[in-house]
Design a protein around this motif. Structure first.
Motif, mmCIF file in Angstrom:
data_model
loop_
_atom_site.group_PDB
_atom_site.id
_atom_site.type_symbol
_atom_site.label_atom_id
_atom_site.label_comp_id
_atom_site.label_asym_id
_atom_site.label_seq_id
_atom_site.Cartn_x
_atom_site.Cartn_y
_atom_site.Cartn_z
ATOM 1 N N ASP A 31 47.089 46.401 145.838
ATOM 2 C CA ASP A 31 47.452 47.766 146.450
ATOM 3 C C ASP A 31 48.742 48.082 145.787
ATOM 4 O O ASP A 31 49.507 47.117 145.386
ATOM 5 C CB ASP A 31 48.094 47.241 148.116
ATOM 6 N N GLN A 32 48.994 49.197 145.312
ATOM 7 C CA GLN A 32 50.094 49.794 144.413
ATOM 8 C C GLN A 32 50.388 50.939 145.067
ATOM 9 O O GLN A 32 49.909 51.531 146.002
ATOM 10 C CB GLN A 32 49.410 50.278 143.075
ATOM 11 N N CYS A 33 51.870 51.160 144.692
ATOM 12 C CA CYS A 33 52.633 52.409 145.193
ATOM 13 C C CYS A 33 52.885 53.184 143.994
ATOM 14 O O CYS A 33 53.606 52.749 142.918
ATOM 15 C CB CYS A 33 53.945 51.827 145.698
ATOM 16 N N CYS A 34 52.282 54.249 143.571
ATOM 17 C CA CYS A 34 52.304 54.974 142.404
ATOM 18 C C CYS A 34 52.991 56.292 142.736
ATOM 19 O O CYS A 34 52.922 57.131 143.651
ATOM 20 C CB CYS A 34 50.706 55.232 141.875
ATOM 21 N N CYS A 67 53.560 52.672 138.757
ATOM 22 C CA CYS A 67 52.788 52.059 139.847
ATOM 23 C C CYS A 67 53.621 50.916 139.987
ATOM 24 O O CYS A 67 54.097 50.170 138.904
ATOM 25 C CB CYS A 67 51.431 51.727 139.820
ATOM 26 N N SER A 68 53.902 50.293 141.085
ATOM 27 C CA SER A 68 54.432 48.893 141.290
ATOM 28 C C SER A 68 53.620 48.464 142.491
ATOM 29 O O SER A 68 53.285 48.976 143.522
ATOM 30 C CB SER A 68 55.950 48.924 141.962
ATOM 31 N N ILE A 70 52.473 46.556 145.763
ATOM 32 C CA ILE A 70 53.094 46.427 147.053
ATOM 33 C C ILE A 70 52.633 45.034 147.869
ATOM 34 O O ILE A 70 51.407 44.481 147.789
ATOM 35 C CB ILE A 70 52.195 47.494 148.185
ATOM 36 N N SER A 75 55.152 48.269 153.933
ATOM 37 C CA SER A 75 56.448 48.856 153.059
ATOM 38 C C SER A 75 56.366 50.276 152.997
ATOM 39 O O SER A 75 55.565 50.959 152.753
ATOM 40 C CB SER A 75 56.361 48.205 152.098
ATOM 41 N N ASN A 76 57.554 50.659 152.891
ATOM 42 C CA ASN A 76 57.803 52.013 152.568
ATOM 43 C C ASN A 76 57.681 52.552 151.073
ATOM 44 O O ASN A 76 58.368 51.890 150.320
ATOM 45 C CB ASN A 76 59.326 52.445 153.179
ATOM 46 N N CYS A 77 56.361 53.126 150.783
ATOM 47 C CA CYS A 77 56.249 53.440 149.413
ATOM 48 C C CYS A 77 56.931 54.298 148.744
ATOM 49 O O CYS A 77 57.457 54.074 147.478
ATOM 50 C CB CYS A 77 54.682 53.644 149.407
ATOM 51 N N THR A 81 50.453 55.580 148.351
ATOM 52 C CA THR A 81 49.829 54.096 148.332
ATOM 53 C C THR A 81 48.704 54.068 147.936
ATOM 54 O O THR A 81 47.669 55.201 148.502
ATOM 55 C CB THR A 81 50.031 53.565 149.948
#
Length: 104
Positions: A31-34, A67-68, A70, A75-77, A81
């Motif tokens: 899972d990534q936040c981009c 991206c980072s 998760i 969590s608040n992306c 997401t």
């Protein structure tokens, strides 16, 4: 006793070789936040891919930019997401391959 074993072992090896591997191999995902998700043939993705020396050939897939990972559910992306193929190497968060937007 050894004569039975000499017949049995080659029989098992033959059977094991004859059974096809029908289990699909799926790459691990993460899972990534981009910040954005674009096609791999876009100008922005092309610049990052080229800078990292990644050649996807004629394949067009959605890629996530900036991206980072998760690590905590919910969590608040602050971005998009996504669930992406886990990279074989770290690209310092510049890009993630085959990203599908998800809801956590």
């Amino acid at each position: 006793m050894f004569s039975k074993l000499a017949v049995f072992v080659p029989l098992l090896v033959t059977l094991a070789a004859a059974i096809p591997n029908t289990v699909p191999i799926t790459p691990p995902t993460s899972d990534q936040c981009c910040q954005s998700v674009v096609d791999s043939n876009s100008t922005a993705a092309g610049a990052v891919l080229a800078g990292l020396g990644i050649d996807l050939g004629d394949i067009t897939v959605p890629v996530g930019l900036s991206c980072s990972a998760i690590t905590v559910a919910g969590s608040n992306c602050g971005g998009i997401t996504t669930r992406c193929d886990a990279p074989e190497i770290a690209w310092q968060g510049l890009i993630a391959i085959n990203c599908i937007p998800i809801t956590i």
